[in-house]
Design an enzyme around this catalytic site. Sequence first.
Site, mmCIF file in Angstrom:
data_model
loop_
_atom_site.group_PDB
_atom_site.id
_atom_site.type_symbol
_atom_site.label_atom_id
_atom_site.label_comp_id
_atom_site.label_asym_id
_atom_site.label_seq_id
_atom_site.Cartn_x
_atom_site.Cartn_y
_atom_site.Cartn_z
ATOM 1 N N ASP A 99 -11.095 2.929 4.017
ATOM 2 C CA ASP A 99 -11.428 1.506 4.177
ATOM 3 C C ASP A 99 -13.029 1.564 4.153
ATOM 4 O O ASP A 99 -13.589 0.569 3.614
ATOM 5 C CB ASP A 99 -11.097 0.898 5.323
ATOM 6 C CG ASP A 99 -9.754 0.024 4.976
ATOM 7 O OD1 ASP A 99 -9.648 -0.146 3.622
ATOM 8 O OD2 ASP A 99 -9.001 -0.393 5.676
ATOM 9 N N GLN A 127 -4.460 -1.526 9.371
ATOM 10 C CA GLN A 127 -4.637 -2.838 8.742
ATOM 11 C C GLN A 127 -5.002 -3.780 9.724
ATOM 12 O O GLN A 127 -4.757 -3.804 10.806
ATOM 13 C CB GLN A 127 -3.124 -2.906 8.588
ATOM 14 C CG GLN A 127 -2.857 -4.381 7.699
ATOM 15 C CD GLN A 127 -3.543 -4.449 6.332
ATOM 16 O OE1 GLN A 127 -3.269 -3.570 5.567
ATOM 17 N NE2 GLN A 127 -4.359 -5.663 6.121
ATOM 18 N N LYS A 136 0.981 -1.267 0.019
ATOM 19 C CA LYS A 136 0.113 0.061 -0.113
ATOM 20 C C LYS A 136 0.850 1.150 0.162
ATOM 21 O O LYS A 136 0.695 2.208 -0.879
ATOM 22 C CB LYS A 136 -1.045 -0.080 1.207
ATOM 23 C CG LYS A 136 -2.168 -0.997 1.117
ATOM 24 C CD LYS A 136 -2.910 -1.236 2.420
ATOM 25 C CE LYS A 136 -3.763 -2.381 1.998
ATOM 26 N NZ LYS A 136 -4.661 -2.937 3.215
#
Length: 303
Positions: free
Chosen positions: A124, A101, A57
């Site tokens: 997200d 994460q 990422k």
Amino acid sequence: MSAVASVKIIDGKATSARVLAEVREQVLALREAGTQPGLAVVLVGSDAASQVYVRNKVLRAEEVGIRSFEHRLPADTTQDELLRLIALLNADRAVNGILVQLPLPAHVDEHQVLQAISPLKDVDGFHSANVGGLAQGRDVLTPCTPSGCMRLLHDTCGDLSGKHAVVVGRSNIVGKPMAALLLQADCTVTVVHSRTRDLQVLCRQADILIAAVGKPRLIDADWLKPGAIVIDVGINRIEVEGRSRLVGDVDFEAALPQVAAITPVPGGVGPMTIACLMKNTLLALDLQQQAVREERIPCPSPC
Ligand code: NDP
């Protein structure tokens, strides 16, 4: 449908490259106007797979010109310490997107942590405000994997209106937001899961089948309507003749002659997830700028 005939195998790598090129171009324009978008990625602990995801990422962000802020915290980081970092990132004007994460270590309350992220920086799309906004069909940040699937579908067959979409799986990360996005695109949506009766019968009715289960090759050709479009989200590692390989939830080889188009695993949905994360970072910046214009949040620079 004519677009489908020439596609058959939906190339997620090529589509993700196009999305990333679009993002790079937008970032260039923003930087010329004096704004560099920023993405903060937070990793707690040393889970090997998570470390790879975070590295990818950060690399991808840098490739498209997004500034990245990497926060690697030890596995014994307390909930309060993590919440304090998120509060700092929420207030940081250089940070437009925040990604924590998952999974988090067992002693950390994942829900509370995700709720602490500002909905305007929630790249997200897991914050309740964004989940609710998606359910209401509002313009909010939506989870990256389902967003990537939607882009693949639109690029493959254009207008989805009136198609019957069956989503196999009802997780918060994939199945549920996928169903909401398909509904927003005017599909007729059926969601099936481990307790569904007549699963195969329902799948065989699908013009569009989304598989998000996590069971290697669960879905074979008998489950598919001839001419269906299949998006295989599953990533499963299996042993074949002593060698490890990745397969999806759909038996790709068996399905291929039957379908109009299908994503391979790997090389289908996977590359789209990171590309959509980059896109979401720009969307987040845009939503923040809108909020400043409407005086919902303070101006980030003297103005
Ligand atoms: P979850 O385990 O959270 O959810 C799986 C879903 O599948 C559940 O809703 C479950 O039903 C349903 N299910 C399980 N077994 C069956 C069955 N036999 N028949 C029908 N439904 C079943 O998984 P995720 O949604 O997080 O992920 C799904 C897959 O997608 C995984 O392989 C994962 O690795 C992959 N993935 C890929 C991503 C990418 O970037 N390509 C990103 C995210 C995930 P129930 O709710 O009843 O238990």
